[in-house]
Scaffold this active site. Sequence first.
Site, PDB file in Angstrom:
ATOM      1  N   HIS A   1       0.826  -1.212   0.000  1.00 22.24           N
ATOM      2  CA  HIS A   1       0.000   0.000   0.000  1.00 22.24           C
ATOM      3  C   HIS A   1       0.856   1.256   0.000  1.00 22.24           C
ATOM      4  CE1 HIS A   1       0.717   0.967   4.278  1.00 22.24           C
ATOM      5  NE2 HIS A   1       0.691  -0.339   4.480  1.00 22.24           N
TER       6      HIS A   1
ATOM      7  N   CYS B   1       3.550  -4.704   6.912  1.00 21.15           N
ATOM      8  CA  CYS B   1       3.071  -4.256   5.612  1.00 21.15           C
ATOM      9  C   CYS B   1       4.237  -3.956   4.683  1.00 21.15           C
ATOM     10  CB  CYS B   1       2.224  -3.005   5.775  1.00 21.15           C
ATOM     11  SG  CYS B   1       3.100  -1.666   6.593  1.00 21.15           S
TER      12      CYS B   1
END
Length: 269
Positions: free
Chosen positions: A193, A209
């Site tokens: 992301h 992440c």
Amino acid sequence: MATDSPPVLLTRRRFLNLTAMGAAAATVSACTTTAPPVPLKPAEPQAHPELGSYDIMYGPVFDGGYEIPAVPYRKIDSKFLRQIVPDPTGERPGTIVVDTSQHYLYLVREGGQAIRYGVGLGRAGFEWAGRAVVQYKREWPKWTPPDEMIARQPELEKYSVRNGGMPPGLMNPLGARALYIFQNNEDTLYRIHGSPEWHSIGKSISSGCVRLMNQDIIDLHSRVPGKTPIVVTNGLGARVASYDPSGTPVDAGVPEDSTLLGRATRSWF
């Protein structure tokens, strides 16, 4: 009675000798005078012509009703800027490869090349490795911290699934785009992301992440379809472990001491 000294005649030979002595003195003086050193200007990073200039690549972006600020890319190690490189992965074209040991994400292309992006990653204990797929993609996604993260940081309860999550926007930890990683049709809870926190690229300071600068995730999102294969490995050529959902902490998606959500009031662990 004192007598005047006879005048000294400046003959041509004496004139030439004096002139030569003066020139020599001037030369010595010039050699012993040190000018202050001129600092060398660092080389300006150069982008591949196919990708365009870095001023444009990391300039402000108007997207989805939001104005994404420019990235001060000159403050970032140039190896983490978007670039085309010889493919070091050996994977088939179209595959995403994340090398956690180097903080690089590669998108493998035809012709033995890859587009390389710098990424921010999870700290030790929150890292994941394995083979999976990008199940689906989202533009300006909502962010809903998993229950395990809320248990560590109760102040995030207001963004829980029950409360509808955090709306999209510049302050959303998932940034402008998100790719959702599944394995065997199971959500790994890990995401590739965006993030406005460009200073976190090249570091391991979140909970697993894979973060890119917003300008880079928009570019990557535009190049990959759903079901794109992804490999996450701790070093190219290293054995890729199988995913164990019971033994891996879930993704938080937010750098520690994030300016987006404020300083963590509890430990990440």
